[in-house]
Structure formats: C-alpha cells, structure tokens
Design an enzyme around this catalytic site. Structure first.
Site, mmCIF file in Angstrom:
data_model
loop_
_atom_site.group_PDB
_atom_site.id
_atom_site.type_symbol
_atom_site.label_atom_id
_atom_site.label_comp_id
_atom_site.label_asym_id
_atom_site.label_seq_id
_atom_site.Cartn_x
_atom_site.Cartn_y
_atom_site.Cartn_z
ATOM 1 N N ARG A 57 2.082 -37.468 93.868
ATOM 2 C CA ARG A 57 2.583 -37.211 95.250
ATOM 3 C C ARG A 57 3.650 -38.179 95.871
ATOM 4 N NH1 ARG A 57 -3.375 -36.245 97.182
ATOM 5 N NH2 ARG A 57 -3.620 -37.855 95.231
ATOM 6 N N GLY A 58 3.559 -39.337 94.857
ATOM 7 C CA GLY A 58 4.706 -40.541 95.565
ATOM 8 C C GLY A 58 5.918 -40.207 95.618
ATOM 9 N N GLU A 114 10.765 -40.095 90.178
ATOM 10 C CA GLU A 114 9.342 -40.893 90.274
ATOM 11 C C GLU A 114 9.617 -41.927 91.451
ATOM 12 O OE1 GLU A 114 6.477 -40.856 90.448
ATOM 13 O OE2 GLU A 114 5.659 -41.340 88.229
ATOM 14 N N ASP A 115 8.424 -42.269 92.102
ATOM 15 C CA ASP A 115 8.746 -43.260 93.062
ATOM 16 C C ASP A 115 8.486 -44.532 92.238
ATOM 17 O OD1 ASP A 115 5.793 -42.906 92.291
ATOM 18 O OD2 ASP A 115 5.084 -43.268 94.128
ATOM 19 N N ASP A 118 5.437 -48.305 86.848
ATOM 20 C CA ASP A 118 4.484 -49.575 86.785
ATOM 21 C C ASP A 118 4.108 -49.955 85.128
ATOM 22 O OD1 ASP A 118 2.443 -51.390 86.895
ATOM 23 O OD2 ASP A 118 1.936 -50.573 89.269
ATOM 24 N N GLY A 120 4.198 -47.486 83.011
ATOM 25 C CA GLY A 120 5.112 -46.933 82.222
ATOM 26 C C GLY A 120 4.251 -45.587 81.588
ATOM 27 N N LYS A 146 8.841 -52.024 88.063
ATOM 28 C CA LYS A 146 8.278 -53.308 88.119
ATOM 29 C C LYS A 146 7.933 -53.854 86.595
ATOM 30 C CE LYS A 146 4.354 -53.225 91.313
ATOM 31 N NZ LYS A 146 2.888 -53.042 91.668
ATOM 32 N N PHE A 167 1.464 -55.562 95.218
ATOM 33 C CA PHE A 167 1.067 -54.092 95.606
ATOM 34 C C PHE A 167 2.066 -53.684 96.817
ATOM 35 C CE2 PHE A 167 -1.866 -50.881 94.961
ATOM 36 C CZ PHE A 167 -1.818 -50.188 96.069
ATOM 37 N N ASP A 174 1.182 -44.909 98.535
ATOM 38 C CA ASP A 174 0.138 -44.818 99.361
ATOM 39 C C ASP A 174 -0.603 -46.190 99.109
ATOM 40 O OD1 ASP A 174 -0.798 -44.126 96.689
ATOM 41 O OD2 ASP A 174 -2.845 -43.752 97.637
ATOM 42 N N ARG A 180 1.884 -43.144 103.310
ATOM 43 C CA ARG A 180 3.007 -42.460 102.327
ATOM 44 C C ARG A 180 4.258 -42.316 103.426
ATOM 45 N NH1 ARG A 180 1.134 -41.000 97.378
ATOM 46 N NH2 ARG A 180 -0.950 -40.266 97.180
#
Ligand code: PRP
Length: 193
Positions: A57-58, A114-115, A118, A120, A146, A167, A174, A180
């Site tokens: 959902r990001g 994609e948001d 991380d 991957g 990241k 974080f 979220d 979000r």
C-alpha cells in the site's frame, strides 16, 4: 515490535507530532522531486504507453502524485506484496504476492512504482516474477532508497531520495498502519520504533 497500546496512547494524546523525531523530507521537497521524476519519465517513455505498476500500500501516494506529472499516455495497475508483520520493526518473512495484476504485461513497458527500497527483497521478488511474463521493458521507480539496509541488488532507474537508515513514516509509509496520509516524510522517535 512496537508497543501498540503505547503507540495508540501517544496518537490519542498528540497525533503524529508525539511520535515525530524530525521531518526528513518536507512536502515542498517531495513535490519538487516528484515533479522532476514525472517529467523525466514523460520524456523517456514518450510514445510507449508505459504501464505503471504500484505496489500497495505504501506506493499509493507517490503514484497518485507522480501520475499528475506524467504527460505521456500511460496505464496503471496494482500489486500487493506482503512481507512484514505488525510493528515498526517487525521481522520480515519471504515476500508473498497477495494481489496480482489484472493486466497482461507481455510486450508492455512496465515501470514499478515503490515507496521505499530497504533490503530489496520485495522489489527483487516482484521483478523476478514479472520478468517471467516477458514485458518489453521492466524498470523501477522508487521514492526512497535506504542503501545501508540492502541485502540484494536492485536496479533503480528513477529515484526520489537516498535516505539514511532511519525509521521513516508519512507520504504513504506507515507506522503500524497509521500516518500514511502525512504529506511529508518524518523520522519516528526512537522510543516508538
Ligand atoms: C514496505 C515498502 C516496500 C518494502 C521494502 O512494504 O512499501 O514494499 O517494505 O522493504 P524491502 O526492500 O526490505 O523488501 P510493507 O511490507 O511494509 O507494506 P506496505 O507497502 O503495505 O506498507
């Protein structure tokens, strides 16, 4: 794993500001960068009618804003991949497709939206799956990267921002499913991570 009741108490008392350590990327910075990415994508995909595939959902807020800046004709579709449990630092499992595309991607120019990348693993899993469906091209557009957390190589063609290993939440990302909707990217206070 975050203490949910503590988190919800803090939200009830002060909303997001009780959990926010600092703003990492402002709304203005996001708007500017997303517009630049949209312009670049418009140029690169002119005449190709790309299919933008948003990972739920990001990626939703990023996709919605990005589309406004893509002048080239394009289509959109959605996939969902689940790999994390509940909690800000929940352990990650094997990525699992929980919602697949409605569109046949064979011969299409596919751009994954994609948001955050991380470790991957999520995007790597999706790339491998979609590659088997023989798209004409397959690329990644990520808002955040990241690199400090990377475990598998991910080719990122379009990137919004490289960020440190913090974080983050807001703008689609979220904190235990909350926030979000925030128009900026913030860093979560240590005690709520
Ligand atoms: C987040 C994010 C990416 C993934 C990145 O998704 O949206 O899809 O983690 O992590 P990785 O590079 O380590 O695989 P999440 O599972 O939290 O779901 P969401 O998009 O619904 O928030």
């Amino acid at each position: 794993m975050a203490n949910l009741s503590r988190l919800e108490d803090a939200i009830a008392r002060g909303g997001y500001s009780a959990l926010l350590d600092r703003v990492l990327i402002t709304e203005e910075q996001l708007n500017r960068r997303v517009a630049e990415l949209g312009a670049q994508i418009s140029q690169d995909y002119a005449g190709k009618t790309p299919l933008l595939v948003c990972l739920l959902r990001g990626g939703v807020m990023f996709l919605a804003d990005l589309m406004k800046h893509i002048s080239a004709p394009h289509h959109v579709d959605f996939m969902a991949v689940s790999s994390y449990g509940v909690g800000a630092r929940a352990t990650r499992g094997q990525p699992r497709i929980t919602l697949d595309l409605n569109t046949d991607v064979r011969g299409r120019h596919v751009l994954l939206v994609e948001d955050i990348i991380d470790s991957g693993h999520t995007i790597d899993h999706v790339l491998r799956l979609l590659q088997t469906r023989e798209p004409a091209s397959l690329r990644v557009c990520a808002l955040l990267n990241k690199p400090a957390r990377r475990e598998v190589y991910v080719p990122i063609s379009y990137l919004g921002f490289e960020i440190p290993d913090e974080f983050v939440f807001g703008y689609g990302l979220d904190l235990d499913e909350y926030f979000r909707n925030l128009p900026f990217i913030g860093v979560v206070k240590k005690e709520y991570q």
